[in-house]
Scaffold this motif. Structure first.
Motif, PDB file in Angstrom:
ATOM      1  N   UNK A 141       9.286  -3.639  10.041  1.00  0.00           N
ATOM      2  CA  UNK A 141       8.352  -3.992   8.986  1.00  0.00           C
ATOM      3  C   UNK A 141       7.947  -2.694   8.310  1.00  0.00           C
ATOM      4  N   UNK A 142       7.603  -2.755   7.026  1.00  0.00           N
ATOM      5  CA  UNK A 142       7.374  -1.483   6.329  1.00  0.00           C
ATOM      6  C   UNK A 142       6.107  -0.770   6.794  1.00  0.00           C
ATOM      7  N   UNK A 143       5.266  -1.429   7.615  1.00  0.00           N
ATOM      8  CA  UNK A 143       4.074  -0.762   8.134  1.00  0.00           C
ATOM      9  C   UNK A 143       4.276  -0.186   9.529  1.00  0.00           C
ATOM     10  N   UNK A 144       5.515  -0.190  10.021  1.00  0.00           N
ATOM     11  CA  UNK A 144       5.863   0.419  11.308  1.00  0.00           C
ATOM     12  C   UNK A 144       6.718   1.641  11.026  1.00  0.00           C
ATOM     13  N   UNK A 145       6.276   2.816  11.488  1.00  0.00           N
ATOM     14  CA  UNK A 145       6.885   4.091  11.113  1.00  0.00           C
ATOM     15  C   UNK A 145       7.390   4.835  12.341  1.00  0.00           C
ATOM     16  N   UNK A 146       8.514   5.531  12.176  1.00  0.00           N
ATOM     17  CA  UNK A 146       8.893   6.522  13.177  1.00  0.00           C
ATOM     18  C   UNK A 146       7.921   7.695  13.071  1.00  0.00           C
ATOM     19  N   UNK A 147       7.558   8.259  14.244  1.00  0.00           N
ATOM     20  CA  UNK A 147       6.599   9.360  14.254  1.00  0.00           C
ATOM     21  C   UNK A 147       7.100  10.605  14.943  1.00  0.00           C
ATOM     22  N   UNK A 148       8.366  10.598  15.376  1.00  0.00           N
ATOM     23  CA  UNK A 148       8.992  11.794  15.931  1.00  0.00           C
ATOM     24  C   UNK A 148      10.506  11.618  15.851  1.00  0.00           C
TER      25      UNK A 148
ATOM     26  N   UNK B 260      -7.160   4.659   1.984  1.00  0.00           N
ATOM     27  CA  UNK B 260      -6.958   5.645   3.055  1.00  0.00           C
ATOM     28  C   UNK B 260      -5.534   5.594   3.604  1.00  0.00           C
ATOM     29  N   UNK B 261      -4.855   4.456   3.478  1.00  0.00           N
ATOM     30  CA  UNK B 261      -3.488   4.358   4.009  1.00  0.00           C
ATOM     31  C   UNK B 261      -2.577   5.358   3.320  1.00  0.00           C
ATOM     32  N   UNK B 262      -2.476   5.261   1.990  1.00  0.00           N
ATOM     33  CA  UNK B 262      -1.589   6.163   1.252  1.00  0.00           C
ATOM     34  C   UNK B 262      -2.094   7.600   1.304  1.00  0.00           C
ATOM     35  N   UNK B 263      -3.420   7.786   1.300  1.00  0.00           N
ATOM     36  CA  UNK B 263      -3.967   9.143   1.362  1.00  0.00           C
ATOM     37  C   UNK B 263      -3.562   9.835   2.660  1.00  0.00           C
ATOM     38  N   UNK B 264      -3.641   9.103   3.766  1.00  0.00           N
ATOM     39  CA  UNK B 264      -3.257   9.684   5.054  1.00  0.00           C
ATOM     40  C   UNK B 264      -1.759   9.946   5.112  1.00  0.00           C
ATOM     41  N   UNK B 265      -0.968   8.978   4.668  1.00  0.00           N
ATOM     42  CA  UNK B 265       0.482   9.143   4.714  1.00  0.00           C
ATOM     43  C   UNK B 265       0.950  10.273   3.803  1.00  0.00           C
ATOM     44  N   UNK B 266       0.266  10.478   2.695  1.00  0.00           N
ATOM     45  CA  UNK B 266       0.613  11.580   1.792  1.00  0.00           C
ATOM     46  C   UNK B 266       0.388  12.924   2.479  1.00  0.00           C
ATOM     47  N   UNK B 267      -0.660  13.035   3.280  1.00  0.00           N
ATOM     48  CA  UNK B 267      -0.902  14.266   4.024  1.00  0.00           C
ATOM     49  C   UNK B 267       0.199  14.517   5.044  1.00  0.00           C
ATOM     50  N   UNK B 268       0.634  13.447   5.691  1.00  0.00           N
ATOM     51  CA  UNK B 268       1.640  13.583   6.744  1.00  0.00           C
ATOM     52  C   UNK B 268       3.042  13.766   6.195  1.00  0.00           C
ATOM     53  N   UNK B 269       3.340  13.101   5.081  1.00  0.00           N
ATOM     54  CA  UNK B 269       4.701  13.055   4.540  1.00  0.00           C
ATOM     55  C   UNK B 269       4.670  13.397   3.051  1.00  0.00           C
ATOM     56  N   UNK B 270       4.356  14.638   2.717  1.00  0.00           N
ATOM     57  CA  UNK B 270       4.189  15.001   1.297  1.00  0.00           C
ATOM     58  C   UNK B 270       5.498  15.162   0.528  1.00  0.00           C
TER      59      UNK B 270
ATOM     60  N   UNK C  14       0.829  -1.207   0.000  1.00  0.00           N
ATOM     61  CA  UNK C  14       0.000   0.000   0.000  1.00  0.00           C
ATOM     62  C   UNK C  14       0.865   1.259   0.000  1.00  0.00           C
ATOM     63  N   UNK C  15       2.048   1.162  -0.571  1.00  0.00           N
ATOM     64  CA  UNK C  15       3.034   2.251  -0.624  1.00  0.00           C
ATOM     65  C   UNK C  15       3.632   2.557   0.745  1.00  0.00           C
ATOM     66  N   UNK C  16       3.525   1.594   1.678  1.00  0.00           N
ATOM     67  CA  UNK C  16       4.056   1.851   3.012  1.00  0.00           C
ATOM     68  C   UNK C  16       5.552   2.133   2.996  1.00  0.00           C
ATOM     69  N   UNK C  17       6.328   1.368   2.213  1.00  0.00           N
ATOM     70  CA  UNK C  17       7.783   1.550   2.249  1.00  0.00           C
ATOM     71  C   UNK C  17       8.181   2.928   1.745  1.00  0.00           C
ATOM     72  N   UNK C  18       7.521   3.409   0.700  1.00  0.00           N
ATOM     73  CA  UNK C  18       7.833   4.740   0.170  1.00  0.00           C
ATOM     74  C   UNK C  18       7.703   5.788   1.263  1.00  0.00           C
ATOM     75  N   UNK C  19       6.584   5.752   1.993  1.00  0.00           N
ATOM     76  CA  UNK C  19       6.364   6.741   3.057  1.00  0.00           C
ATOM     77  C   UNK C  19       7.215   6.441   4.285  1.00  0.00           C
TER      78      UNK C  19
END
Length: 336
Positions: free
Chosen positions: A139-146, A311-321, A61-66
């Protein structure tokens, strides 16, 4: 793009980052998966773990890109990036001296070239040539958030994280339980046999970035040779053979004094759950103040255009454009 044979030199001060990634929609890979599963089920009957072969386990779902955008934003001083794949390359990935694609065929022995169990694959991560002593596995669906503070993760003792609540677990491995629950059960058995003063905590470990030391994984591999051998015999995830990295590794590190345990309730979004919308809103409101978060694709066999997945990529695009240095620019990507 570096490949496995062209690798950076060892650097004790570096903290490398390792990802597993697969494009589950690739028709060549899909045919290989279906062929392997048909052959596997003939010999293994009812061995498949819960959710062990659903599309959501492999869907991109484009997780790795984001994820790489988040890595560059929050951990700009990271070391080398290794992406472990099954002979695939993300279309958007720009060749760089900072990233190495590690093909399963180069990392796993020739006896097991087709593997669809992440527990099997991740049991070899500490064998990646050139990997730094300290590394973080995601895993590519686990992200740093700060912003990432490497000293907090590694100095003194490694940080590992238990979920805050536990439910009653069976005393023996069970086909209906998740891989994490079965891993906790098997870890408790293994550690109790070897360490008389070990006290097992029933919580499972959270879906978080996993801070690791290569030398410790080699030590554990030597101690748990039988379990490693069993995990490395799997093709698909078997409920009888739980993975090692998500549970035994952190419990053993805590038992040996190599790691300290914290109880943490990170933001964990199950995309198939009814409350996922509220959790995505929480992510949008708190991004930048979350140590990390997970977006777990639990839509299983849903179609790729399912709104819950979009919604996964849409949300991540807002956060990490902003594109990362790992990506082709738009026109370069088309040319590539």
């Amino acid at each position: 793009m570096k490949h496995l044979l062209h690798r950076p030199a060892e650097d004790a001060g570096r903290i490398d980052v390792v990802y597993l990634w697969v494009n589950g929609a690739d028709p060549v890979w899909l045919r290989k998966r279906h062929r392997a599963y048909t052959a596997w089920t003939r010999q293994n009957g009812e061995e498949l773990a819960a959710f062990g072969n659903v599309a959501g386990r492999y869907r991109d779902n484009s997780e790795l890109l984001f994820n790489l955008r988040a890595l560059e934003l929050f951990f700009p001083d990271h070391g080398h990036v290794y992406i472990v794949t099954d002979g695939q390359t993300p279309a958007w990935l720009r060749p760089s001296s900072q990233v190495t694609l590690v093909d399963h065929r180069q990392l796993l022995p020739c006896a097991s070239p087709e593997v669809f169990d992440s527990g099997h694959i991740e049991s070899y991560l500490h064998h990646i040539p050139g990997l730094s002593e300290r590394f973080i596995y995601l895993n590519d669906d686990v992200f740093f958030g700060q912003q990432v503070n490497p000293a907090w993760w590694f100095e003194d003792r490694i940080k590992v994280f238990l979920e805050p609540a536990s439910t009653a677990h069976p005393e023996a491995l069970h086909p209906g339980e998740t891989a994490l629950v079965n891993a906790s059960i098997e870890s408790g058995r293994w550690l109790t046999e070897r360490y008389p003063h070990y006290r097992h905590l029933p919580q499972v470990y959270s879906h978080t970035p996993r801070a690791m030391r290569k030398s410790l994984m080699h030590e554990l591999e030597h101690l748990a040779q039988d379990w490693f051998a069993q995990v490395r015999s799997t093709v698909f995830r078997s409920w009888r053979i739980p993975p090692i990295v998500p549970d035994l590794a952190p419990r053993w590190m805590v038992q040996m004094g190599y790691a300290e345990q914290q109880v943490l309730n990170p933001l964990y979004i199950n995309t198939g759950d009814a409350q996922a919308g509220r959790e995505f809103d929480t992510l949008l409101q708190n991004f930048g103040n979350l140590p990390f978060f997970c977006i777990n694709d639990t839509c299983d066999e849903a179609a790729g255009d399912d709104p819950r997945l979009l919604r996964i990529a849409q949300t991540l695009e807002k956060l990490l454009p902003d594109p990362s240095s790992f990506e082709w620019a738009g026109d370069q990507r088309m040319a590539a």
